[in-house]
Design an enzyme around this catalytic site. Structure first.
Site, PDB file in Angstrom:
ATOM      1  N   CYS A 383      45.086  -6.989 -30.456  1.00 46.50           N
ATOM      2  CA  CYS A 383      44.081  -6.485 -31.374  1.00 46.50           C
ATOM      3  C   CYS A 383      42.696  -7.049 -31.046  1.00 46.50           C
ATOM      4  O   CYS A 383      42.124  -6.657 -30.042  1.00 46.50           O
ATOM      5  CB  CYS A 383      44.498  -6.724 -32.816  1.00 46.50           C
ATOM      6  N   HIS A 509      49.682  -4.255 -32.906  1.00 46.29           N
ATOM      7  CA  HIS A 509      50.305  -5.567 -33.113  1.00 46.29           C
ATOM      8  C   HIS A 509      51.799  -5.504 -32.783  1.00 46.29           C
ATOM      9  O   HIS A 509      52.609  -5.211 -33.671  1.00 46.29           O
ATOM     10  CB  HIS A 509      50.150  -6.015 -34.567  1.00 46.29           C
ATOM     11  N   GLU A 511      53.777  -7.774 -32.465  1.00 51.36           N
ATOM     12  CA  GLU A 511      54.518  -8.845 -33.151  1.00 51.36           C
ATOM     13  C   GLU A 511      55.134  -8.397 -34.471  1.00 51.36           C
ATOM     14  O   GLU A 511      56.046  -9.056 -34.979  1.00 51.36           O
ATOM     15  CB  GLU A 511      53.625 -10.078 -33.367  1.00 51.36           C
TER      16      GLU A 511
HETATM   17  N1  GLN Z   1      38.522  -7.496 -36.236  1.00 53.16           N
HETATM   18  C1  GLN Z   1      39.049  -6.479 -35.397  1.00 53.16           C
HETATM   19  C2  GLN Z   1      39.005  -5.103 -36.031  1.00 53.16           C
HETATM   20  O1  GLN Z   1      38.931  -4.995 -37.217  1.00 53.16           O
HETATM   21  C3  GLN Z   1      40.452  -6.815 -34.930  1.00 53.16           C
HETATM   22  C4  GLN Z   1      41.425  -6.927 -36.058  1.00 53.16           C
HETATM   23  C5  GLN Z   1      42.696  -7.655 -35.679  1.00 53.16           C
HETATM   24  O2  GLN Z   1      42.737  -8.419 -34.723  1.00 53.16           O
HETATM   25  N2  GLN Z   1      43.741  -7.463 -36.448  1.00 53.16           N
HETATM   26  O3  GLN Z   1      39.071  -4.113 -35.353  1.00 53.16           O
END
Ligand code: GLN
Length: 534
Positions: A383, A509, A511
């Protein structure tokens, strides 16, 4: 099976005893006997969900397939049961009140005074039963967050009392308490447990099964004493002793026949003890693994045990499926700079760049990524980690000096990561990110495709920003490949540097989708590359 059985798991004495693990382990044992089981968590705070809580308050925020930001215990439930949870599996006090207040405004209670009892408790009970009736589960296990005696959890405990009365044999309560060892007296002390059960009894609930959390095995006299003082049969007092891994807890409870006691109490046939073969195979692999794989996790919450829970567990599972023990090192991104990167990171077999929000510690992530890229160290960006890989590439390969995400620098001349179009008019912060599972099409022969072994995957998301496709050709010309895309919107899901051994960033994600029986292929592939890099 005719009626759904409802099991409540409450906790006493102190928090952090592992109600989530006990719930998940009991769920596993019942599931192994062929029952359809789900586990839900009730959290007594006023927030609608933990989505806006920072990790200092709450640890990791887990995300369900249907896009609910939830308590991290749902991650344990999924990893143990190998079954997906949904928005119905995590309810907070805030959500209960919101529904009741909405009903009141609609006029549903016209003429009535709306009160904690019966309106709030009715809404709690409705949410408990909903899971059983709608999805035909044989067992619904409900973990009540907090500790018995907390003011905030009183309506939940009252609802359990009412349900025990209404459902009779189809309902039981498991109470988890603590038996401390007092070193100076060289004795285990059961008084806190007695008090905690008494408190539960005062609230009208007689626990059916007790689980005593203890550091060492307790002798028979102590168990007898607890049973006597707490109105519980000796055979229904379980011990949850410290074990090297949480994944041993189901077997620990199976040995003490916790599932048998539960089946007896709800009036179900006992049948043969399940073999739990896959589970035991996994544990054997762990026991037989001798060598380690060293993974560095770069994030800004490294001092918090639970901030990256699902990533830690996914790495552990992936290591074991590669017959290695995980040697995880946490690096605070605020403390990494060009001068110390080699010294800190050279010893690692692979690096994971953590997800996150906001500017703090971001520069250290770029340094770690640069180090991985220039030294061909296997690297997985998740992410924000993926977004940082893109920014680092823009700055140091494409020469876009001040490239950034507009999350960090609104007026950057190179908006290589930018707010998603659909996010631009959003003003409410709660529950409005791009959340939950979306499809992603992988390019043949990419690292991601090799990992998953197929083209179409579904993974979960939690973000507002995305790769800015206007820059795509420039990145591709310089060697970065975008190997995964959302088929409907073209949103970039995976970025790779194909010339390196294993350098993959994912907007999603992985995970949140990795279980004991089914470890996420991307983690398995990353750890394999890290081992080969040793
Ligand atoms: N802050 C970033 C976004 O909102 C990544 C979010 C995250 O890592 N879950 O796109």
């Amino acid at each position: 099976m005719a009626d759904t059985k409802y099991i409540f798991v409450t906790g006493g004495v102190v928090s952090s005893l592992g109600k989530g693990i006990i719930s998940a382990s009991l769920g596993k044992l019942l599931q192994a006997r062929g029952y359809k089981v789900t586990i839900q968590k009730f959290d007594p705070y006023i927030n609608i969900d933990p989505g806006t809580l920072n990790p200092y308050e709450h640890g990791e925020c887990y995300v369900t397939v249907d896009g609910r930001e939830t308590d991290l215990d749902l991650g344990h439930y999924e990893r143990f049961l190998n079954a997906q949870t949904t928005r119905a599996n995590n309810i907070t006090t805030g959500r209960i009140y919101q529904t009741v207040i909405d009903k009141e405004r609609r006029g549903d209670y016209l003429g009535k005074t709306v009160q904690v009892i019966p309106h709030i408790t009715d809404e709690i009970k409705r949410n408990i039963k909903l899971l059983g009736t709608k999805n035909h589960f044989d067992f619904v296990i409900t973990e009540i967050g907090g500790t018995v005696g907390d003011i905030e959890s009183l309506p939940f405990i009252e609802s359990v009392r009412q349900l025990k009365w209404e459902l009779g044999k189809n309902c039981l309560c498991v109470h988890l308490t603590y038996v401390p060892y007092i070193a100076a007296a060289k004795e285990f002390k059961t008084k806190p447990t007695q008090h905690s059960v008494k408190q539960l009894q005062e609230l009208g609930i007689q626990p059916d099964v007790l689980v005593l959390r203890t550091e060492k095995w307790l002798n028979h006299d102590i168990i007898r004493k607890v049973a006597l003082f707490c109105n519980v049969a000796g055979g229904s007092v379980m011990q949850s002793v410290d074990v090297p891994t949480i994944y041993e807890v189901p077997l620990l409870l199976q040995k003490q026949e916790m599932d048998v006691r539960v089946l007896e109490k709800v009036g179900l046939e006992i049948g043969p003890t399940p073999e739990m073969k896959q589970w035991k195979d996994f544990l054997n692999r762990k026991t037989n693994a001798k060598e380690t794989v060293k993974i560095g996790l770069i994030g800004k919450y490294v001092e918090l045990q639970d901030a990256y829970k699902s990533i830690d567990e996914s790495l552990l599972l992936a290591a074991i499926y590669n017959d290695r023990l995980l040697d995880l090192h946490l690096f605070h991104s605020e403390k990494i700079n060009d001068n110390n990167a080699a010294e800190l990171l050279s010893d690692m077999d692979g690096l994971v760049i953590a997800p996150g929000f906001g500017n703090r510690g971001i520069e250290g992530k770029f340094v770690a990524i640069k180090y991985a890229r220039e030294n061909d160290k296997p690297c997985l960006g998740i992410c924000l980690g993926m977004q940082c890989m893109v920014i680092e590439f823009a700055r140091n390969v494409l020469g876009f000096e001040e490239a950034n995400s507009t999350e960090m620098a609104r007026n950057t001349p190179y908006k290589v990561i930018d707010l998603m179009e659909e996010q631009k008019n959003i003003t409410n912060m709660g529950g409005t990110m791009r959340l939950g599972a979306y499809e992603c099409v992988l390019q043949k022969d990419s690292k991601a495709w090799q990992a998953y072994g197929k083209e179409l995957i579904q993974e979960r998301h939690r973000h507002r920003f995305e790769f800015n496709n206007e820059y795509r050709t420039q990145f591709e010309d310089a060697g970065m490949r975008f190997t995964g895309e959302n088929p409907d919107t073209g949103l970039i899901e995976v970025a790779e540097l194909p010339d390196l051994k294993w350098f993959v960033g994912v907007q999603y994600h992985p995970e949140y989708n990795s279980t004991v029986i089914n470890p996420n292929p991307l983690f398995v592939s990353f750890v394999k590359a890290a081992i080969e890099n040793k």
